[in-house]
Design an enzyme around this catalytic site. Structure first.
Site, PDB file in Angstrom:
ATOM      1  N   ASN A   1       0.870  -1.179   0.000  1.00  0.00           N
ATOM      2  CA  ASN A   1       0.000   0.000   0.000  1.00  0.00           C
ATOM      3  C   ASN A   1       0.908   1.230   0.000  1.00  0.00           C
ATOM      4  O   ASN A   1       1.527   1.551   1.008  1.00  0.00           O
ATOM      5  CB  ASN A   1      -0.875  -0.051   1.258  1.00  0.00           C
ATOM      6  CG  ASN A   1      -1.841   1.118   1.329  1.00  0.00           C
ATOM      7  OD1 ASN A   1      -1.813   2.014   0.489  1.00  0.00           O
ATOM      8  ND2 ASN A   1      -2.677   1.116   2.340  1.00  0.00           N
TER       9      ASN A   1
ATOM     10  N   ARG B   1      -2.772  -2.147  -3.287  1.00  0.00           N
ATOM     11  CA  ARG B   1      -3.959  -1.339  -3.019  1.00  0.00           C
ATOM     12  C   ARG B   1      -3.917  -0.079  -3.884  1.00  0.00           C
ATOM     13  O   ARG B   1      -2.927   0.659  -3.875  1.00  0.00           O
ATOM     14  CB  ARG B   1      -3.977  -0.934  -1.548  1.00  0.00           C
ATOM     15  CG  ARG B   1      -5.208  -0.146  -1.208  1.00  0.00           C
ATOM     16  CD  ARG B   1      -4.927   0.956  -0.267  1.00  0.00           C
ATOM     17  NE  ARG B   1      -6.126   1.749  -0.068  1.00  0.00           N
ATOM     18  CZ  ARG B   1      -6.134   2.888   0.583  1.00  0.00           C
ATOM     19  NH1 ARG B   1      -5.026   3.360   1.111  1.00  0.00           N
ATOM     20  NH2 ARG B   1      -7.244   3.559   0.708  1.00  0.00           N
TER      21      ARG B   1
ATOM     22  N   HIS C   1     -12.935   3.285   0.015  1.00  0.00           N
ATOM     23  CA  HIS C   1     -12.949   2.206   1.028  1.00  0.00           C
ATOM     24  C   HIS C   1     -13.674   0.956   0.524  1.00  0.00           C
ATOM     25  O   HIS C   1     -14.182   0.167   1.329  1.00  0.00           O
ATOM     26  CB  HIS C   1     -13.668   2.634   2.326  1.00  0.00           C
ATOM     27  CG  HIS C   1     -13.058   3.797   3.036  1.00  0.00           C
ATOM     28  ND1 HIS C   1     -13.820   4.831   3.544  1.00  0.00           N
ATOM     29  CD2 HIS C   1     -11.788   4.082   3.347  1.00  0.00           C
ATOM     30  CE1 HIS C   1     -13.032   5.718   4.125  1.00  0.00           C
ATOM     31  NE2 HIS C   1     -11.779   5.287   4.016  1.00  0.00           N
TER      32      HIS C   1
ATOM     33  N   ARG D   1     -12.072  16.209   7.541  1.00  0.00           N
ATOM     34  CA  ARG D   1     -12.849  16.548   6.335  1.00  0.00           C
ATOM     35  C   ARG D   1     -14.292  16.872   6.698  1.00  0.00           C
ATOM     36  O   ARG D   1     -14.876  16.228   7.558  1.00  0.00           O
ATOM     37  CB  ARG D   1     -12.838  15.370   5.349  1.00  0.00           C
ATOM     38  CG  ARG D   1     -11.503  15.156   4.685  1.00  0.00           C
ATOM     39  CD  ARG D   1     -11.520  13.917   3.811  1.00  0.00           C
ATOM     40  NE  ARG D   1     -10.423  13.041   4.164  1.00  0.00           N
ATOM     41  CZ  ARG D   1     -10.363  11.745   3.873  1.00  0.00           C
ATOM     42  NH1 ARG D   1     -11.355  11.163   3.234  1.00  0.00           N
ATOM     43  NH2 ARG D   1      -9.325  11.035   4.230  1.00  0.00           N
TER      44      ARG D   1
ATOM     45  N   GLU E   1      -8.550  -4.950   5.238  1.00  0.00           N
ATOM     46  CA  GLU E   1      -8.372  -4.713   3.805  1.00  0.00           C
ATOM     47  C   GLU E   1      -7.205  -5.527   3.249  1.00  0.00           C
ATOM     48  O   GLU E   1      -7.248  -5.995   2.112  1.00  0.00           O
ATOM     49  CB  GLU E   1      -8.143  -3.210   3.555  1.00  0.00           C
ATOM     50  CG  GLU E   1      -9.419  -2.407   3.745  1.00  0.00           C
ATOM     51  CD  GLU E   1      -9.175  -0.955   4.091  1.00  0.00           C
ATOM     52  OE1 GLU E   1      -8.622  -0.691   5.185  1.00  0.00           O
ATOM     53  OE2 GLU E   1      -9.537  -0.079   3.290  1.00  0.00           O
TER      54      GLU E   1
END
Ligand code: ADP
Length: 404
Positions: A12, A93, A182, A243, A392
């Site tokens: 990743n 990823r 996601h 955010r 993940e």
């Protein structure tokens, strides 16, 4: 002698980091994991941990992605050649696959070109992923490399969920639409929720809540995504650490007009200075905010109130694409560990939808205490509520292994 069987390397890459793990794609057992960070800087460092071992680290001053992976092979895996030779595939990823990829895909030059094509939608991530793919292909030339896209799971959304109500040419010419994020986690949670309920994935409709620093919620019908809260970019939807999530686009014009801010400055505020950080005035990290909530801090109470209210409203709206909801699953750093966020959210869902948390199970379901996940609602609850630690890396390892 260790018997590793066949393992997958999962990579990743961020703009200045490479996260790596070697694991068994069947049971998820991790044999080695680590992180190279501050790449490109004199302070670049790599840290790693073999299963059962201590964390180790080394300075790799000035190293780039490729040097970091070289270090992994020559200096770390050289200590365990059997682990090195057990690696039969590599999963990468990838944050953005545009509307091109709906499945994990074997890397070739065309795939690399397509990842480059959608860089405008993931300007920080996709260039780093490309560096990682090139470096990993050079370090591990003889195994299949497989890209697993965060957006792929959301490609089953129907147009009514992914189209914006703006002039058609922005969609046809510029590909402006909802892509989501996601996806690998949401797919994992849809599969694991069904397993936890003793059902097939196709039989279960679940609303999956991935609540980390970034956060999104998805409506999954029989293992397929019908709607999701993130949009063109991961700025949309839920309130996140820094955010804003969804807001009236007029806020942007207003800030540009009145404060003479540039679009770039507004983007920075909405991505890095908003969310839980802005509402609480304390931190983007949920832990101190929760602590102050319990101490009666009004701003922190508001932050959690807005957080849970927004999440509950999204969950409620996903009754529309799903029709029937069997389960709601919480995951991610906050979803797994915050019994408070789960409680505040489910309280709002109790009256309209008959959703009822079992307080004792909810308090026990703390990922960091090794709770393996499962149902945390009462038997009377009309919808099952679960906490399942997301994984993940395991999902990416499984995808990569399917190409061996
Ligand atoms: P990322 O999106 O960066 O992978 P994580 O999934 O690790 O993030 O989630 C990070 C968030 O989880 C942070 O806001 C952190 O405060 C929160 N978190 C971790 N542990 C707890 C806890 N015990 N209680 C509440 N929040 C927690």
């Amino acid at each position: 002698m260790a018997n590793y069987g066949k393992t997958a390397l999962v990579i990743n890459c961020g703009s200045s980091s490479v996260k790596f793990a070697i694991l068994n794609p069947t049971d998820g057992h991790v044999f080695l994991n680590g992180l190279a960070e501050a790449l490109g800087l004199p302070s670049a460092e790599i840290s790693w941990k073999f299963a059962g071992g201590e964390k180790e680290k080394a300075t790799i001053a000035g190293a780039d992605h490729s040097k970091a992976l070289e270090y992994l092979v020559k200096n770390i895996l050289s200590k365990d050649p059997e682990l090195l030779s057990s690696i039969v595939c590599c999963g990468h990823r990838i944050v953005q696959g545009g509307d091109i990829y709906s499945e994990p895909t074997l890397v070739n030059d065309e795939v690399e070109a397509n990842i480059a094509k959608v860089i405008p939608f993931a300007p920080l991530h996709n260039p780093a992923h490309l560096l990682g793919i090139k470096a990993a292909r050079a370090s591990f030339p003889s195994i299949p490399h497989v890209t697993v896209f965060d957006t792929a799971f959301h490609m089953t959304m129907p147009p009514r969920a992914y189209r914006f109500a703006i002039p058609k040419e922005y969609y046809t010419d510029l590909h402006l639409r909802r892509y989501g994020a996601h996806g690998t986690s949401h797919q994992f949670l849809a599969i694991e929720t069904a397993k936890a309920l003793g059902k097939k994935t196709e039989e279960v409709n679940v609303i999956t809540c991935h609540l980390g620093n970034g956060a999104s919620v998805s409506a999954c019908k029989g293992g397929k995504c019908m709607d999701t809260s993130m949009g063109l970019t991961p700025l949309d939807g839920l309130v996140m650490g820094t955010r804003s999530g969804s807001l009236d686009p007029s806020v942007v014009f207003f800030l540009c007009d009145r404060l003479k801010m540039t679009p770039e400055e507004v983007k920075d505020v909405l991505n890095k200075k908003s969310g839980v950080l802005a509402l609480s005035g304390i931190s983007s990290d949920m832990r101190p905010v929760e602590q102050e909530y319990h101490n009666g801090n009004e701003d922190c109470k508001l932050a959690l109130d807005v957080y849970a209210y927004r999440l509950a409203k999204f969950i409620a709206s996903y009754y529309i694409p799903l029709g029937r909801v069997d389960a709601i699953t919480f995951a991610g750093g906050i979803g797994e560990n915050s019994n408070l966020v789960r409680r505040l959210t489910c309280q709002l869902l109790k009256e309209p939808f008959g959703i009822e948390l079992d307080d004792a199970l909810n308090d026990k379901a703390l990922g960091f205490k090794g709770f393996e996940g499962g149902v945390i609602s009462t038997p009377a609850s009309k919808v099952k509520v679960l906490m399942i630690p997301t994984n993940e890396e395991l999902m990416i390892a499984r995808a990569a292994m399917s190409f061996v």
